[in-house]
Design an enzyme around this catalytic site. Structure first.
Site, PDB file in Angstrom:
ATOM      1  N   SER A  66       0.743  -1.219  -0.032  1.00  0.00           N
ATOM      2  CA  SER A  66       0.022  -0.113  -0.017  1.00  0.00           C
ATOM      3  C   SER A  66       1.032   1.069   0.055  1.00  0.00           C
ATOM      4  O   SER A  66       0.668   2.088  -0.740  1.00  0.00           O
ATOM      5  CB  SER A  66      -1.164   0.069   1.234  1.00  0.00           C
ATOM      6  N   LYS A  97       9.560   0.000   7.862  1.00  0.00           N
ATOM      7  CA  LYS A  97       9.780   0.471   9.240  1.00  0.00           C
ATOM      8  C   LYS A  97       9.990  -0.751   9.955  1.00  0.00           C
ATOM      9  O   LYS A  97       9.094  -1.558  10.341  1.00  0.00           O
ATOM     10  CB  LYS A  97       8.494   1.181   9.820  1.00  0.00           C
ATOM     11  N   ALA A 145      -1.240   4.865   4.417  1.00  0.00           N
ATOM     12  CA  ALA A 145      -1.110   4.780   2.987  1.00  0.00           C
ATOM     13  C   ALA A 145      -2.757   4.928   2.206  1.00  0.00           C
ATOM     14  O   ALA A 145      -2.692   5.612   1.504  1.00  0.00           O
ATOM     15  CB  ALA A 145      -0.542   3.366   2.609  1.00  0.00           C
ATOM     16  N   LYS A 200       7.928   2.553  17.131  1.00  0.00           N
ATOM     17  CA  LYS A 200       6.335   3.241  17.269  1.00  0.00           C
ATOM     18  C   LYS A 200       5.471   2.064  17.168  1.00  0.00           C
ATOM     19  O   LYS A 200       4.257   1.769  17.490  1.00  0.00           O
ATOM     20  CB  LYS A 200       6.087   4.129  16.647  1.00  0.00           C
ATOM     21  N   VAL A 231       1.465  -7.664   6.745  1.00  0.00           N
ATOM     22  CA  VAL A 231       2.401  -7.736   7.890  1.00  0.00           C
ATOM     23  C   VAL A 231       2.330  -6.610   9.081  1.00  0.00           C
ATOM     24  O   VAL A 231       2.240  -5.531   8.701  1.00  0.00           O
ATOM     25  CB  VAL A 231       3.890  -7.580   7.197  1.00  0.00           C
TER      26      VAL A 231
END
Length: 342
Positions: free
Chosen positions: A12, A107, A139, A190, A278
């Site tokens: 995305s 990330k 996204a 995060k 994921v």
């Protein structure tokens, strides 16, 4: 000026970035393994699996030819999930030259060792033009034209300038940073705390509790990152506080949804299966808690979440770790040196 760009990855965020750059008039190819996905994007202008309601620019070219995509591009955005990132980068390494720029948008950590995505990129001997793009970048909102800010971090002026030029638009603004370590660690860390906040929201905690959770999450993130060379001030910006707020409060965040599902009574495996994409925070949690133990870093929320998810501990362990721990300073980097770790 028109540039030639390749986005590696059919997910995305990679698709949203590719579409922005195509809308800006650049020559953009998007590489993905799945031939059906390539055909769908090229024939229908949709990536129905990841961005089903976002029509794509007709000039955006999807391809499964990795070699051609790399050779014809001067800037490469690597938007590959962390578990496959190293494998894909190893494949493109023989195709890289000194003039090509590499921008990581992933990330997370290398699942095989404590290593950031930019560390994997830096292992290649061909180019040193490397940057990290991160921020509160859900996204689906980007694809819908919602106003969004992001951060490009690199010590190289040309990398930052090129990324800003490629992505600037009326709805997407890119800010600069000289702290790739802090920006990248913020983006990875995060995800852990998005799981914590999703879990808390499912438990219907109050707004005071959510505010405390997010603030103490930011403290843990910066404490960990500063140990590895990051600037604590980075965590006050979009890549730190901004991304934390977005992922800790939005059902669009995969990691938040994992936490919410677990807090609603599902097992971790069922929660991951239900989401179907994921959730980097689960792997990141294992890695970060291991490193915190190794370096003696105080991470009560991460530690408590690890026990909850992987050791079947009760929720009160997570709450207790925050309420009865040793830390007493609110903003530890603003305290005197002799007191800040008390």
């Amino acid at each position: 000026m028109k540039h030639s760009v390749c986005v590696l990855g059919g997910g995305s965020f990679g698709t949203a970035l590719a579409n922005i750059m195509a809308n800006n008039g650049h020559q953009v190819s998007q590489w993905m393994r799945n031939e059906d996905q390539v055909e769908e994007i090229n024939l229908t202008g949709l990536n129905s699996r990841y961005l089903p309601n976002a029509p794509l620019n007709s000039e955006l070219l999807a391809t499964s030819n990795l070699e051609q995509a790399i050779r014809e591009s001067d800037t490469i955005f690597v938007s590959i999930p962390s578990k496959s990132f190293e494998q894909v980068v190893n494949k493109i390494e023989p195709l890289l030259t000194a003039d090509k720029m590499l921008i990581s948008t992933t990330k997370g950590f290398n699942p095989n060792r404590f290593e950031l995505m930019s560390d994997i990129l830096r292992r290649n001997p061909s180019t040193s033009k490397i940057g990290v793009l991160s921020g509160p970048n859900l996204a689906k909102e980007i694809a819908a034209g919602q106003i969004t800010g992001s951060v490009i971090a690199s010590p190289d002026d040309s990398v930052r300038n090129m990324t800003i030029d490629l992505l600037k638009s009326p709805t997407f603004r890119v800010y600069e940073s000289h702290d790739p370590t802090g920006v990248e660690l913020a983006g990875a860390l995060k995800n852990i705390y998005a799981i914590v906040c999703g879990l808390a929201k499912a438990m219907q905690v109050g707004e005071n509790t959510m505010a405390m959770l997010m603030t103490r999450s930011l403290a843990e993130m910066s404490r960990f990152a500063v140990h590895f060379g990051a600037n604590p001030m980075t965590f006050l910006g979009l890549a730190g506080m901004g991304d934390l707020i977005a992922t800790c409060t939005s059902p669009l965040s995969r990691n938040y949804r994992v936490g919410f599902a677990v807090g609603s009574g599902k097992t971790l495996d069922n929660a991951i299966e239900e989401i179907g994409e994921v959730a980097e925070g689960v792997n990141t949690l294992r890695m970060v808690v291991g490193e915190a133990h190794k370096h003696g870093l105080y991470m009560p929320l991460a530690e408590g979440l690890s026990k909850l998810l992987f050791e079947n501990a009760e929720l009160k362990i997570l709450v207790g770790s925050m309420m009865t721990g040793d830390q007493k300073w609110d903003v530890e980097f603003a305290t005197n040196e002799e007191n800040k770790n008390v």
